[in-house]
Design a protein around this motif. Structure first.
Motif, PDB file in Angstrom:
ATOM      1  N   LEU A   1      15.542   2.219 -14.683  1.00 49.59           N
ATOM      2  CA  LEU A   1      16.940   1.789 -14.715  1.00 49.59           C
ATOM      3  C   LEU A   1      17.914   2.955 -14.583  1.00 49.59           C
ATOM      4  O   LEU A   1      19.127   2.760 -14.639  1.00 49.59           O
ATOM      5  CB  LEU A   1      17.218   1.034 -16.013  1.00 49.59           C
ATOM      6  N   ASN A   2      17.387   4.156 -14.401  1.00 46.26           N
ATOM      7  CA  ASN A   2      18.250   5.336 -14.250  1.00 46.26           C
ATOM      8  C   ASN A   2      18.708   5.463 -12.803  1.00 46.26           C
ATOM      9  O   ASN A   2      18.425   6.433 -12.105  1.00 46.26           O
ATOM     10  CB  ASN A   2      17.496   6.602 -14.680  1.00 46.26           C
ATOM     11  N   ASP A   3      19.425   4.439 -12.353  1.00 43.78           N
ATOM     12  CA  ASP A   3      19.931   4.353 -10.983  1.00 43.78           C
ATOM     13  C   ASP A   3      21.109   3.388 -11.014  1.00 43.78           C
ATOM     14  O   ASP A   3      20.951   2.245 -11.453  1.00 43.78           O
ATOM     15  CB  ASP A   3      18.824   3.845 -10.055  1.00 43.78           C
ATOM     16  N   PRO A   4      22.306   3.808 -10.577  1.00 43.79           N
ATOM     17  CA  PRO A   4      23.484   2.939 -10.659  1.00 43.79           C
ATOM     18  C   PRO A   4      23.307   1.607  -9.935  1.00 43.79           C
ATOM     19  O   PRO A   4      23.881   0.597 -10.325  1.00 43.79           O
ATOM     20  CB  PRO A   4      24.585   3.774  -9.994  1.00 43.79           C
ATOM     21  N   GLU A   5      22.478   1.602  -8.882  1.00 40.70           N
ATOM     22  CA  GLU A   5      22.287   0.373  -8.113  1.00 40.70           C
ATOM     23  C   GLU A   5      21.351  -0.590  -8.832  1.00 40.70           C
ATOM     24  O   GLU A   5      21.457  -1.807  -8.693  1.00 40.70           O
ATOM     25  CB  GLU A   5      21.701   0.703  -6.736  1.00 40.70           C
ATOM     26  N   VAL A   6      20.437  -0.062  -9.619  1.00 40.89           N
ATOM     27  CA  VAL A   6      19.403  -0.880 -10.256  1.00 40.89           C
ATOM     28  C   VAL A   6      19.906  -1.399 -11.602  1.00 40.89           C
ATOM     29  O   VAL A   6      20.295  -0.629 -12.468  1.00 40.89           O
ATOM     30  CB  VAL A   6      18.105  -0.069 -10.445  1.00 40.89           C
TER      31      VAL A   6
ATOM     32  N   ARG B   1      13.982  -3.819  -9.903  1.00 40.81           N
ATOM     33  CA  ARG B   1      12.765  -3.093  -9.556  1.00 40.81           C
ATOM     34  C   ARG B   1      11.547  -3.682 -10.270  1.00 40.81           C
ATOM     35  O   ARG B   1      11.669  -4.516 -11.164  1.00 40.81           O
ATOM     36  CB  ARG B   1      12.914  -1.614  -9.896  1.00 40.81           C
ATOM     37  N   TYR B   2      10.387  -3.206  -9.838  1.00 36.50           N
ATOM     38  CA  TYR B   2       9.125  -3.624 -10.438  1.00 36.50           C
ATOM     39  C   TYR B   2       8.370  -2.400 -10.917  1.00 36.50           C
ATOM     40  O   TYR B   2       8.246  -1.404 -10.190  1.00 36.50           O
ATOM     41  CB  TYR B   2       8.264  -4.383  -9.425  1.00 36.50           C
ATOM     42  N   CYS B   3       7.869  -2.466 -12.144  1.00 42.17           N
ATOM     43  CA  CYS B   3       7.104  -1.366 -12.732  1.00 42.17           C
ATOM     44  C   CYS B   3       5.689  -1.844 -13.016  1.00 42.17           C
ATOM     45  O   CYS B   3       5.471  -2.653 -13.923  1.00 42.17           O
ATOM     46  CB  CYS B   3       7.769  -0.882 -14.019  1.00 42.17           C
ATOM     47  N   GLY B   4       4.739  -1.347 -12.223  1.00 40.03           N
ATOM     48  CA  GLY B   4       3.350  -1.703 -12.431  1.00 40.03           C
ATOM     49  C   GLY B   4       2.580  -0.681 -13.238  1.00 40.03           C
ATOM     50  O   GLY B   4       1.375  -0.828 -13.460  1.00 40.03           O
TER      51      GLY B   4
ATOM     52  N   LEU C   1      13.618  -5.999 -18.398  1.00 39.09           N
ATOM     53  CA  LEU C   1      14.674  -5.142 -18.938  1.00 39.09           C
ATOM     54  C   LEU C   1      15.879  -5.225 -18.025  1.00 39.09           C
ATOM     55  O   LEU C   1      15.742  -5.101 -16.803  1.00 39.09           O
ATOM     56  CB  LEU C   1      14.208  -3.691 -19.052  1.00 39.09           C
ATOM     57  N   VAL C   2      17.055  -5.428 -18.613  1.00 39.18           N
ATOM     58  CA  VAL C   2      18.288  -5.562 -17.841  1.00 39.18           C
ATOM     59  C   VAL C   2      19.398  -4.795 -18.545  1.00 39.18           C
ATOM     60  O   VAL C   2      19.469  -4.782 -19.778  1.00 39.18           O
ATOM     61  CB  VAL C   2      18.715  -7.043 -17.705  1.00 39.18           C
TER      62      VAL C   2
ATOM     63  N   LEU D   1       0.815  -1.211   0.000  1.00 34.56           N
ATOM     64  CA  LEU D   1       0.000   0.000   0.000  1.00 34.56           C
ATOM     65  C   LEU D   1       0.851   1.266   0.000  1.00 34.56           C
ATOM     66  O   LEU D   1       0.367   2.351  -0.317  1.00 34.56           O
ATOM     67  CB  LEU D   1      -0.930   0.003   1.222  1.00 34.56           C
ATOM     68  N   LYS D   2       2.136   1.113   0.376  1.00 33.99           N
ATOM     69  CA  LYS D   2       3.035   2.263   0.371  1.00 33.99           C
ATOM     70  C   LYS D   2       3.420   2.626  -1.067  1.00 33.99           C
ATOM     71  O   LYS D   2       3.265   1.836  -1.993  1.00 33.99           O
ATOM     72  CB  LYS D   2       4.296   1.951   1.177  1.00 33.99           C
ATOM     73  N   LYS D   3       3.959   3.826  -1.239  1.00 32.48           N
ATOM     74  CA  LYS D   3       4.415   4.251  -2.556  1.00 32.48           C
ATOM     75  C   LYS D   3       5.821   3.730  -2.828  1.00 32.48           C
ATOM     76  O   LYS D   3       6.652   3.637  -1.931  1.00 32.48           O
ATOM     77  CB  LYS D   3       4.407   5.779  -2.656  1.00 32.48           C
ATOM     78  N   GLN D   4       6.070   3.402  -4.079  1.00 33.71           N
ATOM     79  CA  GLN D   4       7.409   2.990  -4.488  1.00 33.71           C
ATOM     80  C   GLN D   4       8.307   4.215  -4.617  1.00 33.71           C
ATOM     81  O   GLN D   4       7.833   5.347  -4.749  1.00 33.71           O
ATOM     82  CB  GLN D   4       7.356   2.256  -5.832  1.00 33.71           C
ATOM     83  N   ASP D   5       9.622   3.973  -4.581  1.00 33.23           N
ATOM     84  CA  ASP D   5      10.570   5.065  -4.800  1.00 33.23           C
ATOM     85  C   ASP D   5      10.343   5.668  -6.181  1.00 33.23           C
ATOM     86  O   ASP D   5      10.119   4.930  -7.153  1.00 33.23           O
ATOM     87  CB  ASP D   5      12.009   4.552  -4.698  1.00 33.23           C
ATOM     88  N   PRO D   6      10.393   6.995  -6.291  1.00 35.35           N
ATOM     89  CA  PRO D   6      10.178   7.630  -7.607  1.00 35.35           C
ATOM     90  C   PRO D   6      11.334   7.338  -8.559  1.00 35.35           C
ATOM     91  O   PRO D   6      12.422   6.932  -8.139  1.00 35.35           O
ATOM     92  CB  PRO D   6      10.107   9.124  -7.254  1.00 35.35           C
ATOM     93  N   VAL D   7      11.085   7.543  -9.838  1.00 34.03           N
ATOM     94  CA  VAL D   7      12.134   7.359 -10.845  1.00 34.03           C
ATOM     95  C   VAL D   7      12.418   8.684 -11.523  1.00 34.03           C
ATOM     96  O   VAL D   7      11.604   9.615 -11.474  1.00 34.03           O
ATOM     97  CB  VAL D   7      11.713   6.311 -11.901  1.00 34.03           C
ATOM     98  N   GLU D   8      13.598   8.769 -12.145  1.00 39.29           N
ATOM     99  CA  GLU D   8      13.994   9.989 -12.855  1.00 39.29           C
ATOM    100  C   GLU D   8      14.210   9.684 -14.329  1.00 39.29           C
ATOM    101  O   GLU D   8      14.736   8.630 -14.688  1.00 39.29           O
ATOM    102  CB  GLU D   8      15.289  10.555 -12.257  1.00 39.29           C
TER     103      GLU D   8
END
Length: 601
Positions: free
Chosen positions: A326-331, A416-419, A381-382, A200-207
């Motif tokens: 995927l705009n995150d070095p960790e992801v 990550r997961y994109c719904g 996507l990888v 129910l919480k929000k996911q981290d935003p993406v850039e």
């Protein structure tokens, strides 16, 4: 192979089979000048074969028209079976002889007369290519040996799991007490409730990317004539541009198809110039989906690799929505939601739609907890560099997507997961197809749990991510105990209401434990369906229908354990994609597939 390993670093021996004495002597002198160890000269095919078996030379130069009771081609065929590279010495030959020569699979040709320079270049090229081929074979043999050891581990571990469950059940029946089972089954139920609340919480935003990366889409295809045209049309039409140019390519790997798949793809090439077709034929084809993906990876141009099944359909904005994740070095990876485009076909297809929506909601929670998503076969996507760092897709793995997911997270990467966007795929329409498909998934989970369990625990991944990974791969492990729990419950129910007996088998855990164990499934299912904004009737129908549908996990456990104990090899046995039409022949073939064959999808 053994001789190659032993003589790999020694001086090269070359055998020459030539019945023209002048040519033979000139070759011997040239080879000595080039530094090859005592070139051996024979003038007939029988002697060439005999000497090859005795000294096992690094290569054989043989006259294609060698005279005598054994021709040069016949001798080359026997020598080639020893794993020794053949170079044919030729003059002008007719077409029939040339065709027969090809059957010997020579590594090269030298046309008479030839210079010392030609001789040197040809031999060096042939020996280098042969060494590379042998190294590939050795590497493959080592990999097969490793997988055979893993297969023994898997059989041992699944046997231990089965024996342990049976022993616990026998002891419980003897003592007429299953309180321990209530506590065991409480654990996954409590986890489901916890994940439902977290979702129910929000996911981290993406850039957004400053410069959107180039994407390579890959579609493995084997006998997909009913769905491939719509899939290619959908994927190739995605609205993903940079500076007014298409910012992606689509590679379809036609893996040994025997239907009209290749013909349809060729027809689509003119319509979509960014479509690339790779055709794999025997003996290379049919080895496994992971091998197909790795082949496509080698020729891909994208920094991001997107994988789809041959029944996939997406919205035009699919890449624009999911690529920013995927705009995150960790992801290093992201999985989209999956929907069934034929969900209204029957009750079974609808429940698969609800099932994958529920899976997406669970992965959303794991994304919130620690970016512990999982890659599925469709819509993943990888980053390319991460695939290489993880060793590529494992062609021997039953579920190459789960295998890659776990390897990436063991390396410390996040998924990550994109719904917000989704891939439509075809739900299987019969229970037989479903059990074949889910048996593959279950075996893939067990494989990963047994082989990577220790590595997951010892990896540097954060606690919540580790929890998410272990919970996912161990999902099917308790199904036999769930089955036993239901048997006990109904046995007690019959005793209470029919025979007016006291409890047959005691269940003494606190009431709250029993309630959560029984109803822990429902919060997640309700949240899942509510996200799709269904009306109250469809919500109730979907929740209780899905609860009934999940009972298939009980027989699935026994099917999975049986297949793991009897299987001898892993093959890409795909799920039949019939498209919008009913494919009677495909259905017939599916029904005739023996137990133990595992579907791809």
């Amino acid at each position: 192979m053994k001789h190659f390993k032993e003589n790999k670093n020694s001086k090269k021996k070359i055998l020459v089979a030539e019945d023209d004495s002048d040519t033979a002597l000139n070759l011997k002198q040239d080879l000595e000048d080039l530094g090859y160890e005592f070139p051996i000269i024979v003038d007939n095919g029988v002697e060439a074969v005999k000497k090859s078996k005795e000294i096992f030379p690094s290569g054989v130069l043989i006259d294609i028209q060698l005279k005598g009771e054994m021709t040069g081609i016949e001798a080359a065929n026997e020598i080639g079976e020893l794993g020794i590279p053949i170079i044919f010495l030729t003059e002008t030959i007719d077409d029939l002889t040339a065709f027969d020569a090809l059957k010997a699979i020579p590594y090269g040709y030298l046309t008479k007369p030839f210079s010392s320079k030609d001789l040197k270049l040809t031999i060096e090229m042939v020996l280098k290519k042969h060494e590379a081929d042998v190294n590939t074979i050795i590497k493959t043999e080592d990999k097969v040996a490793e997988k055979n050891k893993e297969l023994i581990i898997e059989k041992t571990d699944v046997s231990i799991l089965l024996i342990t469950c049976i022993a616990l059940i026998v002891v419980s029946l003897f003592n007429r007490n299953v309180t321990w089972l209530q506590w065991v089954l409480f654990i996954p139920s409590a986890i489901m409730v916890f994940l439902a609340i977290v979702s129910l919480k929000k996911q981290d935003p993406v850039e957004e990317w400053e410069v959107p990366p180039f994407v390579t889409m890959i579609v493995p295809a084997h006998n997909e004539e009913y769905t491939i045209e719509e899939t290619v049309t959908s994927l190739a039409s995605v609205d993903y541009y940079h500076n007014g140019k298409i910012n992606f390519e689509l590679i379809v790997c036609n893996d040994g198809s025997e239907d009209r798949t290749g013909e349809i793809l060729e027809g689509l090439k003119e319509k979509f110039p960014h479509l690339r077709i790779v055709t794999r034929v025997p003996p290379r084809s049919g080895k496994g989906k992971g091998f197909v993906l790795n082949d496509a990876l080698e020729i891909s141009k994208g920094d991001i690799i997107a994988v789809f099944d041959a029944d996939a359909r997406v919205e035009p904005d699919f890449l624009n929505i999911i690529v920013p994740y995927l705009n995150d070095p960790e992801v290093q990876g992201v999985q989209s939601r999956i929907k069934m485009y034929n969900k209204d076909e029957n009750w079974l297809t609808l429940m698969q739609h609800v099932e994958l929506a529920g899976f997406g909601n669970t992965v959303r929670a794991k994304d919130i907890l620690g970016k512990a998503g999982f890659l599925g076969g469709n819509g993943q996507l990888v980053k390319k560099e991460a695939i290489y760092e993880g060793g590529g897709w494992d062609g021997f793995a039953v579920t190459e997507d789960l295998n890659l997911s776990v390897k990436l997270m063991i390396e410390g990467f996040a998924i990550r997961y994109c719904g917000e966007t989704w891939v439509y795929q075809e739900a299987v329409q019969t229970w037989r197809q479903l059990f074949r498909q889910r048996a593959r998934w279950a075996i893939g989970n067990f494989e990963t749990l047994f082989i990577y369990g220790t590595k997951i625990i010892n990896s540097p991944m954060p606690v919540f991510r580790m929890f998410g990974v272990l919970e996912h791969v161990a999902f099917y492990g308790l199904n036999m105990l769930v089955f036993f729990g239901f048997v006990v419950f109904f046995a007690n129910l019959i005793a209470w209401f029919v025979f007016h007996q006291v409890t047959l088998i005691r269940m003494d855990a606190p009431l709250i434990i029993g309630i959560i164990s029984a109803f822990g499934f429902f919060p997640g299912a309700i949240i899942t369906l509510a996200r799709d904004k269904v009306n109250i009737f469809k919500l109730i129908y979907g929740v209780f229908g899905y609860w009934l549908y999940c009972f298939h996990l009980i027989p699935l456990f026994f099917i999975t354990v049986y297949q793991m104990l009897v299987r001898k090899e892993r093959t890409w046995a795909k799920t039949v994609h019939s498209g919008d039409e009913e494919d009677k022949e495909a259905e017939k073939n599916d029904e005739e597939m023996p137990v133990g064959e595992l579907p791809n999808n």
